[in-house]
Motif scaffolding. Structure first.
Motif, PDB file in Angstrom:
ATOM      1  N   VAL A   1      31.778  30.660  64.720  1.00  0.00           N
ATOM      2  CA  VAL A   1      30.993  30.885  65.936  1.00  0.00           C
ATOM      3  C   VAL A   1      29.824  31.854  65.722  1.00  0.00           C
TER       4      VAL A   1
ATOM      5  N   GLY B   1      27.142  27.086  74.002  1.00  0.00           N
ATOM      6  CA  GLY B   1      28.071  27.037  72.869  1.00  0.00           C
ATOM      7  C   GLY B   1      27.494  27.550  71.575  1.00  0.00           C
TER       8      GLY B   1
ATOM      9  N   SER C   1      27.121  34.511  74.028  1.00  0.00           N
ATOM     10  CA  SER C   1      28.077  35.403  74.678  1.00  0.00           C
ATOM     11  C   SER C   1      28.919  36.131  73.642  1.00  0.00           C
TER      12      SER C   1
HETATM   13  N1  LIG Z   1      38.180  32.671  73.046  1.00  0.00           N
HETATM   14  C1  LIG Z   1      37.716  31.567  72.437  1.00  0.00           C
HETATM   15  N2  LIG Z   1      38.531  30.792  71.699  1.00  0.00           N
HETATM   16  C2  LIG Z   1      38.073  29.697  71.074  1.00  0.00           C
HETATM   17  N3  LIG Z   1      36.793  29.285  71.117  1.00  0.00           N
HETATM   18  C3  LIG Z   1      35.925  30.008  71.830  1.00  0.00           C
HETATM   19  C4  LIG Z   1      36.345  31.184  72.538  1.00  0.00           C
HETATM   20  N4  LIG Z   1      35.261  31.704  73.170  1.00  0.00           N
HETATM   21  C5  LIG Z   1      34.247  30.885  72.883  1.00  0.00           C
HETATM   22  N5  LIG Z   1      34.623  29.877  72.083  1.00  0.00           N
HETATM   23  C6  LIG Z   1      33.773  28.820  71.527  1.00  0.00           C
HETATM   24  O1  LIG Z   1      32.781  29.448  70.757  1.00  0.00           O
HETATM   25  C7  LIG Z   1      31.522  28.803  70.910  1.00  0.00           C
HETATM   26  C8  LIG Z   1      30.492  29.811  71.338  1.00  0.00           C
HETATM   27  O2  LIG Z   1      30.828  30.290  72.615  1.00  0.00           O
HETATM   28  P1  LIG Z   1      29.888  31.274  73.432  1.00  0.00           P
HETATM   29  O3  LIG Z   1      30.556  31.501  74.737  1.00  0.00           O
HETATM   30  O4  LIG Z   1      29.575  32.452  72.620  1.00  0.00           O
HETATM   31  O5  LIG Z   1      28.595  30.379  73.623  1.00  0.00           O
HETATM   32  P2  LIG Z   1      27.323  30.659  74.529  1.00  0.00           P
HETATM   33  O6  LIG Z   1      26.139  30.525  73.638  1.00  0.00           O
HETATM   34  O7  LIG Z   1      27.471  31.906  75.280  1.00  0.00           O
HETATM   35  O8  LIG Z   1      27.351  29.402  75.505  1.00  0.00           O
HETATM   36  P3  LIG Z   1      27.016  29.302  77.082  1.00  0.00           P
HETATM   37  O9  LIG Z   1      25.536  29.171  77.196  1.00  0.00           O
HETATM   38  O10 LIG Z   1      27.735  28.046  77.495  1.00  0.00           O
HETATM   39  O11 LIG Z   1      27.569  30.525  77.742  1.00  0.00           O
HETATM   40  C9  LIG Z   1      31.744  27.684  71.914  1.00  0.00           C
HETATM   41  O12 LIG Z   1      31.901  26.489  71.203  1.00  0.00           O
HETATM   42  C10 LIG Z   1      33.025  28.064  72.598  1.00  0.00           C
HETATM   43  O13 LIG Z   1      33.722  26.919  72.998  1.00  0.00           O
END
Ligand SMILES: Nc1ncnc2c1ncn2[C@@H]1O[C@H](COP(=O)(O)OP(=O)(O)OP(=O)(O)O)[C@@H](O)[C@H]1O
Ligand SMILES: [Mg+2]
Lengths: 219, 249
Positions: free
Chosen positions: B23, B44, B48
């Motif tokens: 990630v 994704g 975050s």
């Molecule tokens: N606790 C977790 N366990 C497993 N996978 C996770 C977890 N948290 C996030 N992910 C996965 O990690 C990836 C990145 O997530 P993240 O929330 O950081 O993305 P993001 O850029 O903030 O997306 P968004 O714009 O939808 O908020 C995603 O594919 C998500 O499904």
């Protein structure tokens, strides 16, 4: 013997058995809540062995009939060199069972809080203990008023297993035996006890509803 | 060694996995004191997650994160004390549901900083006035609109006198008419020199106050630049496609 006769002849003893039931209910419920909080804190703690022990505890005492537990306490504990009087055995058993149900109620209350508030609390710099004390417990308590009201009523009714051991004064169900061994009241003695249980339960239910309306968290 | 380095937040070769999912991939990011960095990228992409590693709501697998030159504390009291220095504002506000607005703001100062009640309340009222919700002080969160709740969440963070603030899509859960009232507060903060890392797709905010836009995709930082550079002349195809998609082309 009609209900009126039973009351006329045994009214005084009934009052003391009603008080005995109330007292036991209060002790078992408060004890169960306190222990339930403790077990719940274990179950949500960051320390895995504590969580495992907490979960096991709940599975154990939630899934054994209280009466079986009482038999074990009364007959088995003396072999282990632990001699408790009947009332203490009874109260201890009920507390164990009530605490496991109380913990389940707390857990669902906690699950309703949502991870977001916990993360916000961590971000502010609160420690695990502070989060539990300031955020988790107050909210879990408020959202569990209704299930806990039900648990209090269940505790009240569970004290009826006190009729299986000699108690002085007897509680409400043991009182039925007491009356029927001294007269031929038959079903009337049950009716008087039943009225006492039902009356108490109705009052608990009413107060529980009122309390819930007052403290419920608007979401 | 790095005595001339004024970066308040430094991320070096940070990697993180969720099971199979990589990630965060070799993230390198420095944030200077007073800088406003906007994180942008498709859903994704790990925005975050990156944001949350900075106050260690998420742990990392390898690499290092430094705050004021020191590695983040791993756990316990030190970690709690560190988190108190970093404000965090969430997409879903996350106000404490059983507490009044005022108590939401005073809780941290009273319990973590040991500020006396009267003093904490006075300062909280000033902060609530500053974000425009002073009249709501004695209500509970559910009685406020989303925009008001988010402004309270900002006040709650500010009450801790943070050295930096993290925002994870602070306006994404808001109705359109409430977005600006929250952005206004954030713009003011930025202009007062707060160090901010902001995950947002609000281009107007990014252009007005951010020093740098960091574009993420698939767990990697694909490119970064000033907002004008990035929005007007994105370098990578991924960024161009992404900008097209949020502009609705
Ligand atoms: N606790 C977790 N366990 C497993 N996978 C996770 C977890 N948290 C996030 N992910 C996965 O990690 C990836 C990145 O997530 P993240 O929330 O950081 O993305 P993001 O850029 O903030 O997306 P968004 O714009 O939808 O908020 C995603 O594919 C998500 O499904
Ligand atoms: Mg996100």
């Amino acid at each position: 013997m009609g209900v009126g006769d039973v009351i006329a002849e045994f009214g005084g003893v009934y009052v003391s058995s009603l008080l005995s039931t109330w007292l036991m209910t209060i002790i078992c419920f408060l004890g169960g809540l306190a222990l339930g909080v403790l077990v719940t804190v274990m179950r949500v703690s960051p320390i895995k062995p504590l969580r495992v022990v907490g979960d096991f505890y709940v599975q154990l005492f939630r899934n054994i009939p209280t009466i079986s537990l009482l038999v074990i306490f009364v007959y088995a504990l003396p072999y282990l060199g632990l001699l408790l009087d009947y009332r203490t055995c009874l109260i201890a058993c009920i507390i164990l069972v009530v605490s496991s149900f109380a913990s389940e109620n707390f857990m669902s209350g906690i699950n309703a809080i949502g991870v977001g508030q916990i993360e916000a609390a961590r971000s502010v710099g609160l420690s695990f203990v502070q989060i539990v004390r300031l955020i988790v417990i107050p909210q879990a308590l408020r959202t569990t008023v209704l299930p806990m009201t039900n648990l209090l009523i269940a505790t009240l009714l569970t004290t009826a297993i006190g009729s299986q051991v000699p108690l002085t004064p007897p509680e409400l169900t043991g009182m039925v035996n007491y009356v029927n061994s001294r007269s031929v009241a038959g079903i009337s003695a049950f009716v008087v006890s039943a009225i006492c249980y039902a009356g108490t339960a109705l009052v608990i239910g009413y107060l529980g509803n009122k309390l819930d309306k007052r403290v419920r968290i608007v979401r | 060694m790095a005595a001339d380095n004024t970066a308040i937040i430094q991320m070096h070769h940070v990697d993180k996995h969720y099971g199979e999912l990589h990630v965060l991939q070799d993230i390198n990011l420095d944030v200077q004191k007073g800088e406003v960095v906007v994180l942008i990228g498709p859903s994704g992409s790990g925005k975050s997650t990156l944001c949350r590693t900075i106050n260690r709501l998420e742990t990392i697998d390898s690499g290092e994160i430094l705050f004021e030159g020191k590695p983040l504390p791993e756990e316990g009291k030190e970690l709690a004390a560190y988190r108190a220095e970093i404000g965090m504002v969430f997409q879903s506000f996350n106000l404490f549901a059983h507490k009044s607005i005022l108590d939401n703001v005073t809780l941290g100062p009273r319990e973590v900083l040991g500020t006396p009640k009267a003093e904490a309340e006075m300062e909280a009222m000033e902060l609530l006035a500053r974000v425009g919700v002073a009249e709501q002080a004695h209500k509970v969160p559910a009685q406020l609109s989303g925009g008001q709740q988010q402004r309270v969440a900002i006040a709650r963070s500010l009450a801790m006198h943070p050295k930096a603030m993290l925002f994870d899509e602070p306006t994404s859960a808001l109705d359109p008419e409430m977005i600006n009232e929250v952005l206004e507060v954030m713009v003011e903060l930025a202009q007062e020199g707060m160090t901010m890392v902001v995950v947002t797709h609000e281009m107007s905010f990014a252009r007005r106050v951010s020093n740098r836009v960091v574009f993420m995709a698939d767990g990697q930082i694909m490119e970064e630049g000033t907002p004008d550079e990035f929005f007007d002349h994105p370098k990578t195809e991924r960024a161009k496609d992404f900008l097209d998609s949020i502009r609705g082309h």
